[in-house]
Write an enzyme that holds these catalytic residues in place. Structure first.
Site, PDB file in Angstrom:
ATOM      1  N   HIS A  73       0.867  -1.193   0.000  1.00  0.00           N
ATOM      2  CA  HIS A  73       0.000   0.000   0.000  1.00  0.00           C
ATOM      3  C   HIS A  73       0.894   1.230   0.000  1.00  0.00           C
ATOM      4  O   HIS A  73       1.635   1.461   0.969  1.00  0.00           O
ATOM      5  CB  HIS A  73      -0.909  -0.010   1.228  1.00  0.00           C
ATOM      6  CG  HIS A  73      -1.831  -1.191   1.233  1.00  0.00           C
ATOM      7  ND1 HIS A  73      -3.088  -1.143   0.664  1.00  0.00           N
ATOM      8  CD2 HIS A  73      -1.658  -2.459   1.679  1.00  0.00           C
ATOM      9  CE1 HIS A  73      -3.652  -2.341   0.779  1.00  0.00           C
ATOM     10  NE2 HIS A  73      -2.809  -3.161   1.384  1.00  0.00           N
ATOM     11  N   ASP A 101       2.331  -6.523   2.199  1.00  0.00           N
ATOM     12  CA  ASP A 101       1.127  -5.859   2.704  1.00  0.00           C
ATOM     13  C   ASP A 101       1.508  -4.697   3.617  1.00  0.00           C
ATOM     14  O   ASP A 101       0.774  -4.370   4.554  1.00  0.00           O
ATOM     15  CB  ASP A 101       0.195  -6.847   3.431  1.00  0.00           C
ATOM     16  CG  ASP A 101      -1.196  -6.246   3.651  1.00  0.00           C
ATOM     17  OD1 ASP A 101      -1.576  -5.320   2.910  1.00  0.00           O
ATOM     18  OD2 ASP A 101      -1.881  -6.703   4.581  1.00  0.00           O
ATOM     19  N   LYS A 137      -8.037  -6.571  -7.865  1.00  0.00           N
ATOM     20  CA  LYS A 137      -8.072  -6.900  -6.443  1.00  0.00           C
ATOM     21  C   LYS A 137      -9.512  -6.999  -5.976  1.00  0.00           C
ATOM     22  O   LYS A 137     -10.300  -6.065  -6.162  1.00  0.00           O
ATOM     23  CB  LYS A 137      -7.333  -5.815  -5.640  1.00  0.00           C
ATOM     24  CG  LYS A 137      -7.339  -6.010  -4.121  1.00  0.00           C
ATOM     25  CD  LYS A 137      -6.437  -7.131  -3.675  1.00  0.00           C
ATOM     26  CE  LYS A 137      -6.535  -7.380  -2.170  1.00  0.00           C
ATOM     27  NZ  LYS A 137      -5.725  -6.440  -1.398  1.00  0.00           N
TER      28      LYS A 137
HETATM   29  C1  NCD Z   1      -4.638  -2.597   4.499  1.00  0.00           C
HETATM   30  C2  NCD Z   1      -4.662  -1.064   4.400  1.00  0.00           C
HETATM   31  O1  NCD Z   1      -4.431  -0.409   5.418  1.00  0.00           O
HETATM   32  O2  NCD Z   1      -4.878  -0.543   3.308  1.00  0.00           O
HETATM   33  N1  NCD Z   1      -4.686  -2.970   5.871  1.00  0.00           N
HETATM   34  C3  NCD Z   1      -4.299  -4.156   6.405  1.00  0.00           C
HETATM   35  O3  NCD Z   1      -4.497  -4.362   7.595  1.00  0.00           O
HETATM   36  N2  NCD Z   1      -3.724  -5.068   5.687  1.00  0.00           N
HETATM   37  C4  NCD Z   1      -5.753  -3.167   3.703  1.00  0.00           C
HETATM   38  C5  NCD Z   1      -5.620  -4.639   3.455  1.00  0.00           C
HETATM   39  O4  NCD Z   1      -4.760  -5.086   2.694  1.00  0.00           O
HETATM   40  O5  NCD Z   1      -6.404  -5.402   4.038  1.00  0.00           O
HETATM   41 ZN    ZN Z   2      -3.141  -5.122   1.691  1.00  0.00          ZN
END
Ligand code: NCD
Ligand code: ZN
Length: 351
Positions: free
Chosen positions: A15, A247, A99
């Protein structure tokens, strides 16, 4: 072993956010990744190739000078996504997946899918052109225990999906359970999975160590030790359908340290050293390269990176926070010791 040299890794799930936050974090991923697959859960979500094109340009503009990292994008699947959009994504080249966020499953998933059956023509088009579907694999049924949401998702959604469309290529994202590992193992070559550093290194006790620990909270939530052991076994064996996706999900400190804190763990600056630690814990450092640098590229059908990166055993202390737009983000392991370090970091810090 005190040095490990491997083909430059790719991060197949990260992200990067947008605006000033993007500028704050993208360099941390670019420092060690050849390709970074940026998630589309912005506000508003990146649902079309046109929006992705603009976001791609913003990511490229935010990369530090001289970075050789290639951003790739995933489009946010909605019940309104059209078949034409799938073919346009396929043509773009740098859109490498869609996604699937079940509506309400996680951060910025309000625009996600309620009934996957409504996406059948779009999924069929993805199967035809070979674009993988990245899956956030948790049911959203509030009656299901939060720790059981991934396992229920397999039975209720993922297995039926692949029965309806066996040719669909699927990446089961950030898997956390023995059930998910078993599912991927029995599936065909078209099903892969990413695993995060936190799910290899921590179990759910980390969330409650002496008090509630918001910086260990992500979705899917950390699970029992037994599940972590199964994830470690899968990567230690060098199974080619499990690969790196951090992630890494930054949130400003005040939105994590709150009465209702956001889900997401920030790991980008230290993810590769964390993975090295996880692999070393099961005497599997030799398998790190396949997981980090080969299997993801193979699954996404892109060439493996040509250059290399070296990790050295060189203890350091993780900063308490990193700048994040006009706020700060607290990374995983903040203020704690790390065993491994990327060699270029030891050089740039003059240590
Ligand atoms: C992610 C986010 O903050 O965008 N958060 C997370 O806990 N992994 C979203 C996601 O991938 O589920
Ligand atoms: Zn994620």
């Amino acid at each position: 072993m005190d040095r490990v040299t491997l083909t430059r890794p790719d991060d197949w799930h990260v992200h990067l956010r947008d605006g000033a936050s993007l500028a704050s974090v993208v360099g941390h991923s670019a420092a060690w990744s050849g390709r970074i697959l940026a998630m589309p859960n912005l506000k508003p979500p990146v649902t079309t190739v046109a929006m992705a094109q603009a976001y791609h340009a913003r990511i490229r503009a935010a990369l530090p000078e001289g970075a050789s990292c290639t951003p790739l994008l995933s489009l946010y699947l909605t019940e309104e996504t059209s078949v034409e959009e799938v073919w346009a994504a396929h043509q773009a080249g740098w859109v490498v997946a869609f996604k699937y966020y079940p509506m309400g499953a996680t951060t910025h998933s309000e625009a996600g899918v309620r009934h996957l059956a409504r996406c059948q023509p779009v999924l069929q088009a993805m199967a035809e052109c070979g674009l993988p579907l990245q899956v956030h694999g948790e049911v959203t049924d509030p009656g299901v225990d939060v720790f059981a949401r991934e396992a229920r998702f397999i039975e209720r959604e993922l297995a039926p999906l692949l029965e309806r469309l066996p040719e669909l290529r699927v990446v089961f994202e950030h898997i956390t359970t023995a059930e998910a590992v078993a599912f991927v193992r029995q599936a065909g070559a078209g099903v892969g999975a990413t695993i995060t550093p936190q799910h290899l290194l921590y179990n759910r006790n980390a969330l409650f160590q002496g008090g509630i620990r918001p910086h260990y909270y992500c979705l899917p939530v950390l699970k029992k030790e037994r599940h972590r052991q199964v994830l470690l076994e899968a990567v230690a064996e060098g199974h080619p359908r499990f690969f790196l996706g951090t992630d890494s999900a930054p949130h400003g400190r005040s939105t994590k340290e709150a009465a209702c804190g956001c889900a997401g763990i920030y790991s980008a600056p230290l993810a590769l050293p964390l993975y090295a630690e996880a692999f070393e814990s099961v005497q599997a450092l030799a398998k790190l390269e396949g997981f980090a640098s080969h299997y993801g590229a193979d699954f996404y059908r892109v060439p493996r990176n040509k250059d290399q990166i070296t990790l050295v055993r060189h203890p350091w202390t993780v900063p308490d926070s990193y700048p994040y737009g006009d706020s700060v983000v607290v990374p995983l392991r903040a203020g704690e010791r790390m065993e491994w370090q990327i060699e270029s970091d030891t050089i740039s810090q003059g240590s």
